[in-house]
Scaffold this motif. Sequence first.
Motif, mmCIF file in Angstrom:
data_model
loop_
_atom_site.group_PDB
_atom_site.id
_atom_site.type_symbol
_atom_site.label_atom_id
_atom_site.label_comp_id
_atom_site.label_asym_id
_atom_site.label_seq_id
_atom_site.Cartn_x
_atom_site.Cartn_y
_atom_site.Cartn_z
ATOM 1 N N LEU A 18 0.828 -1.205 0.000
ATOM 2 C CA LEU A 18 0.000 0.000 0.000
ATOM 3 C C LEU A 18 0.864 1.257 0.000
ATOM 4 O O LEU A 18 0.614 2.204 -0.749
ATOM 5 C CB LEU A 18 -0.908 0.019 1.236
ATOM 6 C CG LEU A 18 -2.212 -0.781 1.135
ATOM 7 C CD1 LEU A 18 -2.892 -0.837 2.493
ATOM 8 C CD2 LEU A 18 -3.147 -0.140 0.118
ATOM 9 N N LEU A 19 1.885 1.250 0.859
ATOM 10 C CA LEU A 19 2.733 2.445 0.980
ATOM 11 C C LEU A 19 3.492 2.698 -0.319
ATOM 12 O O LEU A 19 3.656 3.839 -0.741
ATOM 13 C CB LEU A 19 3.710 2.283 2.152
ATOM 14 C CG LEU A 19 3.036 2.256 3.535
ATOM 15 C CD1 LEU A 19 4.041 1.896 4.623
ATOM 16 C CD2 LEU A 19 2.364 3.594 3.844
ATOM 17 N N ARG A 20 3.942 1.625 -0.960
ATOM 18 C CA ARG A 20 4.661 1.772 -2.219
ATOM 19 C C ARG A 20 3.728 2.333 -3.292
ATOM 20 O O ARG A 20 4.120 3.165 -4.098
ATOM 21 C CB ARG A 20 5.224 0.413 -2.662
ATOM 22 C CG ARG A 20 6.277 0.531 -3.744
ATOM 23 C CD ARG A 20 6.877 -0.827 -4.149
ATOM 24 N NE ARG A 20 7.115 -1.705 -3.019
ATOM 25 C CZ ARG A 20 6.490 -2.879 -2.825
ATOM 26 N NH1 ARG A 20 5.604 -3.312 -3.683
ATOM 27 N NH2 ARG A 20 6.771 -3.624 -1.777
ATOM 28 N N THR A 21 2.495 1.893 -3.284
ATOM 29 C CA THR A 21 1.542 2.335 -4.295
ATOM 30 C C THR A 21 1.333 3.846 -4.263
ATOM 31 O O THR A 21 1.222 4.487 -5.302
ATOM 32 C CB THR A 21 0.183 1.629 -4.075
ATOM 33 O OG1 THR A 21 0.394 0.224 -4.156
ATOM 34 C CG2 THR A 21 -0.834 2.053 -5.116
ATOM 35 N N VAL A 22 1.276 4.423 -3.069
ATOM 36 C CA VAL A 22 0.931 5.841 -2.969
ATOM 37 C C VAL A 22 2.145 6.736 -2.744
ATOM 38 O O VAL A 22 2.003 7.969 -2.693
ATOM 39 C CB VAL A 22 -0.106 6.093 -1.841
ATOM 40 C CG1 VAL A 22 -1.396 5.350 -2.150
ATOM 41 C CG2 VAL A 22 0.431 5.690 -0.481
ATOM 42 N N ALA A 23 3.339 6.159 -2.634
ATOM 43 C CA ALA A 23 4.532 6.938 -2.268
ATOM 44 C C ALA A 23 4.784 8.113 -3.206
ATOM 45 O O ALA A 23 5.162 9.195 -2.755
ATOM 46 C CB ALA A 23 5.751 6.022 -2.216
ATOM 47 N N ASP A 24 4.586 7.925 -4.496
ATOM 48 C CA ASP A 24 4.901 8.978 -5.460
ATOM 49 C C ASP A 24 3.659 9.648 -6.025
ATOM 50 O O ASP A 24 3.695 10.292 -7.059
ATOM 51 C CB ASP A 24 5.730 8.386 -6.610
ATOM 52 C CG ASP A 24 7.053 7.825 -6.102
ATOM 53 O OD1 ASP A 24 7.652 8.444 -5.204
ATOM 54 O OD2 ASP A 24 7.462 6.754 -6.591
ATOM 55 N N VAL A 25 2.544 9.484 -5.350
ATOM 56 C CA VAL A 25 1.270 10.013 -5.833
ATOM 57 C C VAL A 25 0.959 11.302 -5.086
ATOM 58 O O VAL A 25 1.170 11.382 -3.870
ATOM 59 C CB VAL A 25 0.158 8.962 -5.595
ATOM 60 C CG1 VAL A 25 -1.200 9.515 -5.945
ATOM 61 C CG2 VAL A 25 0.459 7.698 -6.388
ATOM 62 N N PRO A 26 0.476 12.350 -5.785
ATOM 63 C CA PRO A 26 0.162 13.599 -5.082
ATOM 64 C C PRO A 26 -0.908 13.415 -4.003
ATOM 65 O O PRO A 26 -1.858 12.650 -4.201
ATOM 66 C CB PRO A 26 -0.372 14.518 -6.190
ATOM 67 C CG PRO A 26 0.031 13.896 -7.473
ATOM 68 C CD PRO A 26 0.212 12.422 -7.227
ATOM 69 N N VAL A 27 -0.732 14.112 -2.868
ATOM 70 C CA VAL A 27 -1.737 14.114 -1.804
ATOM 71 C C VAL A 27 -3.055 14.624 -2.386
ATOM 72 O O VAL A 27 -3.078 15.562 -3.167
ATOM 73 C CB VAL A 27 -1.276 15.026 -0.641
ATOM 74 C CG1 VAL A 27 -2.413 15.286 0.343
ATOM 75 C CG2 VAL A 27 -0.094 14.394 0.073
ATOM 76 N N GLY A 28 -4.146 13.978 -2.038
ATOM 77 C CA GLY A 28 -5.450 14.392 -2.533
ATOM 78 C C GLY A 28 -5.949 13.557 -3.695
ATOM 79 O O GLY A 28 -7.118 13.636 -4.057
ATOM 80 N N THR A 29 -5.059 12.762 -4.274
ATOM 81 C CA THR A 29 -5.491 11.881 -5.355
ATOM 82 C C THR A 29 -6.543 10.910 -4.828
ATOM 83 O O THR A 29 -6.396 10.357 -3.746
ATOM 84 C CB THR A 29 -4.292 11.091 -5.918
ATOM 85 O OG1 THR A 29 -3.325 12.019 -6.405
ATOM 86 C CG2 THR A 29 -4.712 10.156 -7.050
ATOM 87 N N VAL A 30 -7.598 10.737 -5.595
ATOM 88 C CA VAL A 30 -8.686 9.846 -5.185
ATOM 89 C C VAL A 30 -8.644 8.586 -6.040
ATOM 90 O O VAL A 30 -8.547 8.659 -7.265
ATOM 91 C CB VAL A 30 -10.052 10.549 -5.329
ATOM 92 C CG1 VAL A 30 -11.200 9.569 -5.069
ATOM 93 C CG2 VAL A 30 -10.138 11.726 -4.366
ATOM 94 N N TYR A 31 -8.712 7.457 -5.378
ATOM 95 C CA TYR A 31 -8.656 6.171 -6.057
ATOM 96 C C TYR A 31 -9.965 5.420 -5.934
ATOM 97 O O TYR A 31 -10.660 5.496 -4.920
ATOM 98 C CB TYR A 31 -7.572 5.281 -5.431
ATOM 99 C CG TYR A 31 -6.180 5.559 -5.917
ATOM 100 C CD1 TYR A 31 -5.794 5.166 -7.190
ATOM 101 C CD2 TYR A 31 -5.251 6.192 -5.109
ATOM 102 C CE1 TYR A 31 -4.503 5.409 -7.650
ATOM 103 C CE2 TYR A 31 -3.963 6.433 -5.552
ATOM 104 C CZ TYR A 31 -3.599 6.038 -6.825
ATOM 105 O OH TYR A 31 -2.334 6.272 -7.264
#
Length: 131
Positions: A99-112
């Motif tokens: 999970l942490l790897r998935t969101v590590a480089d994603v901008p805060v606020g991105t909705v999945y």
Amino acid sequence: MKVLVAPAQTQGARRGDFHHAVEGELVRIDPPCAADRRDPDGRCGCGRAFAGLNSARATTTARVADLPLSRADVVEALRSSLAQQGWDPAEAAQEADDLLRTVADVPVGTVYGRRLSKLVALRTTEETASG
Ligand SMILES: [Zn+2]
């Protein structure tokens, strides 16, 4: 660090969206049950939903947030949630890292959203800011 949390309300406005989790709680991607295993739009809904770690309730969207948590905090949150809900807590570290790897480089606020085991970005921060 960046984590996936339950949003205040469902963000996607898609058919079949629902939101029962508690705003801001960490979420996980639990394995779909037999009804939804091959169909993210199945009658159960778990194939398109994230599960709140505290509430054990589901939401079809999750938001990337930057929280003052360490990896150990996230692993522990997952471990206790898995144990509480009858899953194998031994999976916690691996699942937390995924999970942490998935969101590590994603901008805060991105909705999945979720399609079985895949995450689908529904909205980025830029789009959120412009409405
Ligand atoms: Zn299900």
